[in-house]
Enzyme design. Structure first.
Site, PDB file in Angstrom:
ATOM      1  N   GLU A  34      -3.866 -20.626  57.555  1.00 34.63           N
ATOM      2  CA  GLU A  34      -3.139 -21.844  57.934  1.00 34.63           C
ATOM      3  C   GLU A  34      -1.656 -21.812  57.537  1.00 34.63           C
ATOM      4  O   GLU A  34      -1.142 -22.740  56.918  1.00 34.63           O
ATOM      5  CB  GLU A  34      -3.844 -23.076  57.346  1.00 34.63           C
ATOM      6  CG  GLU A  34      -5.285 -23.176  57.846  1.00 34.63           C
ATOM      7  CD  GLU A  34      -6.031 -24.409  57.333  1.00 34.63           C
ATOM      8  OE1 GLU A  34      -5.493 -25.136  56.475  1.00 34.63           O
ATOM      9  OE2 GLU A  34      -7.156 -24.641  57.807  1.00 34.63           O
ATOM     10  N   HIS A  93     -12.286 -25.411  65.149  1.00 34.96           N
ATOM     11  CA  HIS A  93     -12.857 -26.736  64.853  1.00 34.96           C
ATOM     12  C   HIS A  93     -12.528 -27.610  66.058  1.00 34.96           C
ATOM     13  O   HIS A  93     -11.426 -28.142  66.171  1.00 34.96           O
ATOM     14  CB  HIS A  93     -12.238 -27.302  63.569  1.00 34.96           C
ATOM     15  CG  HIS A  93     -12.617 -26.534  62.346  1.00 34.96           C
ATOM     16  ND1 HIS A  93     -13.913 -26.498  61.874  1.00 34.96           N
ATOM     17  CD2 HIS A  93     -11.896 -25.751  61.505  1.00 34.96           C
ATOM     18  CE1 HIS A  93     -13.966 -25.734  60.789  1.00 34.96           C
ATOM     19  NE2 HIS A  93     -12.754 -25.265  60.551  1.00 34.96           N
ATOM     20  N   GLU A 116     -14.721 -20.410  62.339  1.00 36.21           N
ATOM     21  CA  GLU A 116     -15.207 -21.650  61.710  1.00 36.21           C
ATOM     22  C   GLU A 116     -15.686 -22.650  62.756  1.00 36.21           C
ATOM     23  O   GLU A 116     -15.435 -23.856  62.643  1.00 36.21           O
ATOM     24  CB  GLU A 116     -14.089 -22.281  60.856  1.00 36.21           C
ATOM     25  CG  GLU A 116     -13.497 -21.337  59.826  1.00 36.21           C
ATOM     26  CD  GLU A 116     -12.450 -21.973  58.919  1.00 36.21           C
ATOM     27  OE1 GLU A 116     -12.326 -23.220  58.898  1.00 36.21           O
ATOM     28  OE2 GLU A 116     -11.746 -21.218  58.220  1.00 36.21           O
ATOM     29  N   ASP A 139     -17.115 -25.411  64.920  1.00 34.66           N
ATOM     30  CA  ASP A 139     -17.954 -26.606  65.031  1.00 34.66           C
ATOM     31  C   ASP A 139     -17.349 -27.485  66.126  1.00 34.66           C
ATOM     32  O   ASP A 139     -16.176 -27.334  66.464  1.00 34.66           O
ATOM     33  CB  ASP A 139     -18.165 -27.355  63.696  1.00 34.66           C
ATOM     34  CG  ASP A 139     -16.907 -27.639  62.911  1.00 34.66           C
ATOM     35  OD1 ASP A 139     -15.812 -27.681  63.503  1.00 34.66           O
ATOM     36  OD2 ASP A 139     -17.018 -27.845  61.679  1.00 34.66           O
ATOM     37  N   ASN A 161      -5.718 -16.327  59.749  1.00 36.67           N
ATOM     38  CA  ASN A 161      -6.669 -17.317  60.263  1.00 36.67           C
ATOM     39  C   ASN A 161      -5.964 -18.661  60.392  1.00 36.67           C
ATOM     40  O   ASN A 161      -5.122 -19.012  59.557  1.00 36.67           O
ATOM     41  CB  ASN A 161      -7.810 -17.420  59.225  1.00 36.67           C
ATOM     42  CG  ASN A 161      -9.033 -18.171  59.703  1.00 36.67           C
ATOM     43  OD1 ASN A 161      -9.543 -17.902  60.790  1.00 36.67           O
ATOM     44  ND2 ASN A 161      -9.512 -19.119  58.902  1.00 36.67           N
TER      45      ASN A 161
HETATM   46  C1  XIL Z   1     -13.629 -26.917  54.129  1.00 32.97           C
HETATM   47  C2  XIL Z   1     -15.017 -26.969  53.533  1.00 32.97           C
HETATM   48  O1  XIL Z   1     -15.954 -26.929  54.583  1.00 32.97           O
HETATM   49  C3  XIL Z   1     -15.200 -28.218  52.715  1.00 32.97           C
HETATM   50  O2  XIL Z   1     -16.439 -28.187  52.019  1.00 32.97           O
HETATM   51  C4  XIL Z   1     -14.059 -28.362  51.695  1.00 32.97           C
HETATM   52  O3  XIL Z   1     -14.186 -29.586  51.016  1.00 32.97           O
HETATM   53  C5  XIL Z   1     -12.730 -28.267  52.394  1.00 32.97           C
HETATM   54  O4  XIL Z   1     -12.645 -27.050  53.143  1.00 32.97           O
HETATM   55  N1  XIL Z   1     -10.335 -24.745  57.377  1.00 32.97           N
HETATM   56  C6  XIL Z   1     -10.731 -23.797  56.478  1.00 32.97           C
HETATM   57  C7  XIL Z   1     -11.934 -24.042  55.650  1.00 32.97           C
HETATM   58  O5  XIL Z   1     -10.162 -22.689  56.455  1.00 32.97           O
HETATM   59  O6  XIL Z   1     -11.850 -23.415  54.389  1.00 32.97           O
HETATM   60  C8  XIL Z   1     -12.209 -25.510  55.463  1.00 32.97           C
HETATM   61  O7  XIL Z   1     -13.439 -25.664  54.763  1.00 32.97           O
HETATM   62  C9  XIL Z   1     -12.233 -26.208  56.802  1.00 32.97           C
HETATM   63  C10 XIL Z   1     -10.913 -26.065  57.502  1.00 32.97           C
END
Ligand code: XIL
Length: 488
Positions: free
Chosen positions: A167, A244, A272, A274, A208
């Site tokens: 990020e 996401h 990641e 969802d 990422n």
């Molecule tokens: C999130 C986790 O799922 C949570 O449990 C935590 O509280 C915060 O982080 N981007 C990322 C991940 O790279 O590490 C994040 O994970 C979600 C967004």
């Protein structure tokens, strides 16, 4: 050899074995309706196309929730630590490392023949105050490189991919003003990648980010960074698209975006995934979500060089979405009660997952050609008494269950050809199985090796599984024998 002690690894592995599941009766606890599905393990389907199917793993959930653990073990070939490899978890105070959560992830993955996606070395979030308050460039550079060396060094050889920097960009394509950016300037990403390469030369190194799924200003900023790194020989191997997503909003340029990164000579990974919606979820959104999951998997599967998809959790019950996006959720393929959403069937079909029957995995190592050939109709050899250990995990619903059974050869000799038997409780009938040839005679279940897993070297394990229907009580699996001898 990495820096973890064998003793630590053994202790953690042991702690994850299902209590009471060794050889003796394996209790089958009831679980909600709709648990499980008829597909082969999805990891097997993904592996046939040279890809992985991964998930974000939280070790404490495997300890407290047998359904979570069973799905985690059965379905996935790649494990990402949801939180336990982040800076605040491993180095909460300067120079004080806590490896327990990160070790648990690596141990779980290794016990289940899964790869590890390291997440993450350098990130502005979940960064402890002591690090985010550093203002001296020399000190921050040293601290960042020491952290990378400590973490990537400890797991050297155990990690397939590292998210080196997470990020780093804003939506408009400018650099995020993290402490690293403010204090060290644009060069910190390069510095981090070079350090990671020297700490673990065999891990693939990724950048990422989120909202980089479409062709847009942010993904183009990463594209330009990768192109520059490639041109100057700065080590970088992969780009992670977090994905996401919001229901109904899979970008139309998703596949094109994946392709343009691959064309630069890096792998792309969906890291990641969802797909969230307003809750309570409407039927319409659940149906749309299934199509969205399908689109994501199709886009990845369509591009050589998009090497896998990781979903950010397993069931909605533990998803991060409701905490961070209040009023939204239902983002994962499994509902909170572990019943499956329509999304699961869609992604399974894109992967080419088969239903029922045993599905030899062509990517598994072939049987040693110097071994005598094994004919599954021959009587099995080597009935060394007590030479086996059986562990099992069970996912049940109101009228059936999926059992995953691991058979270990604890003798000092190779077993060439094997047959496992188990006593099923009254009223249980085999539906289908995988990784073995199954028959049921009365209450005796038999599972014989298939060609590709006929040889069990000393200490080696094979994992097989089956679905069964039952009436009456769930009862226990018991009386395991291997080639006629009772297992320990
Ligand atoms: C999130 C986790 O799922 C949570 O449990 C935590 O509280 C915060 O982080 N981007 C990322 C991940 O790279 O590490 C994040 O994970 C979600 C967004």
């Amino acid at each position: 050899m990495n820096k973890r002690t064998l003793l630590g690894a053994l202790a953690l592995t042991t702690a994850l074995v299902v209590p009471g599941a060794i050889a003796q009766a394996i209790p089958l606890t009831t679980a909600p309706a709709g648990v499980g599905h008829d597909y082969e393990p999805l990891r097997d389907a993904a592996e046939r196309s040279g890809r992985y199917f991964g998930f974000a793993y939280a070790p404490h959930l495997a300890q407290q929730d047998a359904n979570y653990r069973a799905i985690a073990e059965r379905e996935f070939s790649m494990v990402t630590a949801e939180n336990t490899m982040k800076w605040e978890s491993v180095q909460p105070s300067e120079g004080q490392f806590n490896w327990s959560g990160a070790d648990a992830v690596v141990d779980f993955a290794q016990a289940n023949n899964q790869e590890v996606y390291g997440h993450t070395l350098v990130w502005h979030s979940q960064l402890p105050g002591w690090a985010s308050n550093i203002s001296d460039p020399t000190r921050l550079s040293t601290v960042m490189k020491d952290h990378i060396n400590a973490v990537a060094g400890r797991y050297k050889g155990d990690i397939a991919y590292w998210d080196v920097v997470n990020e780093a960009f804003e939506d408009n394509g400018t650099r995020r003003q993290s402490v690293f950016q403010r204090v060290l300037g644009d060069g910190y990403i390069e510095e981090a990648f070079r350090e990671a390469r020297s700490a673990d030369p065999n891990a693939k190194l990724c950048i990422n980010d989120y909202s980089t799924d479409a062709i847009n200003s942010k993904s183009t900023a990463i594209y330009n960074l990768v192109r520059d790194f490639k041109a100057r020989g700065v080590p970088i191997d992969c780009v992670g698209l977090q994905s996401h997503l919001i229901v109904g909003q899979v970008p139309s340029t998703y596949q094109q975006n994946i392709q343009r990164f691959v064309d630069l000579g890096v792998e792309v990974r969906i890291t990641e995934l969802d797909i969230r919606m307003n809750t309570p979820a409407s039927q319409q959104n659940i149906a749309q979500q299934a199509q969205d999951y399908k689109k994501v998997f199709e886009a990845c599967w369509a591009v050589d060089g998009c090497n896998g998809v990781t979903i950010w959790g397993i069931s909605d019950q533990y998803s991060w979405i409701p905490d961070v996006f209040p009023g939204e959720g239902a983002a994962l393929p499994w509902n909170s009660d572990y019943s499956v959403k329509p999304a699961l069937a869609e992604l399974a079909q894109v992967m080419g997952a088969t239903t029922g029957g045993s599905t030899p995995d062509p990517t598994d190592p072939p049987t040693d050609p110097t071994d005598p050939p094994t004919d599954p109709t021959d009587p099995p050899t080597d009935p060394t008494p007590g030479a086996c250990e059986v562990t099992a995990s069970v996912n049940s619903w109101n009228s059936g269950y999926t059992a995953t059974v691991t058979i270990k050869n604890t003798s000092s000799q190779a077993i060439n050809g094997w047959e496992l038997t188990a006593a099923l409780p009254a009223g249980h009938s085999l539906a289908q199985g995988w990784n073995a040839v199954y028959t049921q005679s009365g209450s005796t279940l038999s599972a014989r090796n298939v060609a590709w897993n006929s040889t069990l070297a000393p200490g080696a394990s094979v994992s097989i599984g089956f679905n069964a229907d039952f009436q009456g009580s769930l009862g226990s699996l018991s009386g395991f024998t291997l080639n006629g001898a009772a297992c320990n």
